[in-house]
Design a protein around this motif. Structure first.
Motif, short mmCIF file in Angstrom:
data_model
loop_
_atom_site.label_atom_id
_atom_site.label_comp_id
_atom_site.label_asym_id
_atom_site.label_seq_id
_atom_site.Cartn_x
_atom_site.Cartn_y
_atom_site.Cartn_z
N UNK A 155 0.84 -1.20 0.00
CA UNK A 155 0.00 0.00 0.00
C UNK A 155 0.87 1.25 0.00
N UNK A 156 1.93 1.22 0.79
CA UNK A 156 2.89 2.32 0.87
C UNK A 156 3.53 2.57 -0.50
N UNK A 157 3.70 1.49 -1.27
CA UNK A 157 4.31 1.60 -2.60
C UNK A 157 3.26 1.84 -3.70
N UNK A 158 2.01 2.11 -3.29
CA UNK A 158 0.89 2.38 -4.21
C UNK A 158 0.55 1.21 -5.12
N UNK A 159 0.93 -0.01 -4.70
CA UNK A 159 0.52 -1.21 -5.44
C UNK A 159 -0.73 -1.74 -4.72
N UNK A 160 -1.86 -1.12 -5.04
CA UNK A 160 -3.08 -1.36 -4.26
C UNK A 160 -3.64 -2.76 -4.47
N UNK A 161 -3.46 -3.28 -5.67
CA UNK A 161 -3.98 -4.64 -5.94
C UNK A 161 -3.22 -5.68 -5.11
N UNK A 162 -1.89 -5.58 -5.11
CA UNK A 162 -1.09 -6.51 -4.30
C UNK A 162 -1.40 -6.32 -2.81
N UNK A 163 -1.54 -5.06 -2.39
CA UNK A 163 -1.85 -4.78 -0.99
C UNK A 163 -3.17 -5.43 -0.59
N UNK A 164 -4.19 -5.28 -1.45
CA UNK A 164 -5.49 -5.91 -1.17
C UNK A 164 -5.35 -7.42 -1.01
N UNK A 165 -4.57 -8.02 -1.89
CA UNK A 165 -4.42 -9.48 -1.84
C UNK A 165 -3.71 -9.92 -0.55
N UNK A 166 -2.70 -9.15 -0.11
CA UNK A 166 -2.01 -9.51 1.14
C UNK A 166 -2.92 -9.31 2.35
N UNK A 167 -3.72 -8.24 2.33
CA UNK A 167 -4.67 -8.04 3.44
C UNK A 167 -5.70 -9.18 3.46
N UNK A 168 -6.12 -9.61 2.27
CA UNK A 168 -7.07 -10.73 2.18
C UNK A 168 -6.44 -12.01 2.73
N UNK A 169 -5.17 -12.21 2.43
CA UNK A 169 -4.47 -13.40 2.94
C UNK A 169 -4.38 -13.36 4.47
N UNK A 170 -4.17 -12.15 5.02
CA UNK A 170 -4.14 -12.00 6.48
C UNK A 170 -5.50 -12.38 7.07
N UNK A 171 -6.57 -11.99 6.40
CA UNK A 171 -7.92 -12.31 6.89
C UNK A 171 -8.22 -13.80 6.75
#
Length: 220
Positions: free
Chosen positions: A182-198
């Motif tokens: 998210x910090x690197x503005x790669x929002x798609x990858x960030x979403x996927x990592x947050x989903x993996x955390x969930x």
């Protein structure tokens, strides 16, 4: 003669604390001038939450040998559990100075410095802990957090990925990867990592918030 300390350690590793205490007590009875028995009893008592009794045992060991490094380590773990991080730091430093150069001592000293908000000082100890035990997922994760605090983002990412490789259910490692992307503005990858955390921990509130935020950013 039976080696009661060795037998006690076997029971302790098996989670048989009462048997471990019985063996260590026999070790103390047979060799009252050897600090090892007192240190081992203190370690079991500390794990069982009997902190004052544990401290008494560690101090007894130091009365017998003021250079008993493991006794300083034991006292440090009690201080750390009590969130007395400055005192914990001092004890772990003393243990290291006296030759207890294992992964646990480096890790606990690094963690004490992190809790004291000194990530730059913590970094070399956490790095050494990870070097000494490359399969300790928590050591790798905490090193990643420390690197992230210091804005060494790519290095932090590598250690979070190593954490997940060792412990696929480590929700906080997935979450922190999400933060980095998210910090690197790669929002798609960030979403996927947050989903993996969930997926790993459905009640991870920060991951849930991060995923919603990324979905808003990605919405047409």
């Amino acid at each position: 003669m039976a080696n009661w300390n060795e037998q006690g350690l076997l029971h302790m590793r098996a989670g048989e604390h009462e048997e471990a205490l019985r063996c260590f007590s026999k070790a103390v009875q047979e060799q009252p001038e050897d600090p090892a028995g007192y240190i081992n009893i203190g370690t079991v008592l500390a794990a069982a939450g009997e902190e004052e009794k544990a401290l008494d045992c560690f101090r007894q060991a130091l009365a017998l040998d003021e250079r008993a490094a493991a006794a300083y380590y034991g006292i440090g773990t009690v201080h750390y559990k009590r969130e007395q991080f400055a005192q914990a730091k001092d004890m772990f430093e003393r243990a290291l100075q006296l030759g207890l150069n294992d992964a646990d001592t480096h890790f606990m000293l690094g963690m004490s410095l992190l809790r004291l908000e000194m990530p730059r000082l913590a970094l070399p100890y956490l790095q050494r802990a990870a070097e000494l035990n490359e399969t300790d997922a928590e050591a790798l994760f905490q090193l990643g957090l420390c690197l992230a605090h210091l804005e060494y983002v790519e290095e932090a990412k590598r250690y979070f990925e190593k954490t997940i490789a060792l412990q696929p259910g480590h929700a906080d490692a997935y979450y922190n990867l999400g933060v980095i992307y998210a910090y690197q503005d790669d929002w798609e990858a960030a979403r996927d990592w947050f989903a993996a955390a969930l997926d790993a921990k459905p009640d991870h509130l920060l991951a849930g918030y991060g995923k919603k935020l990324m979905e808003k950013r990605l919405a047409p």
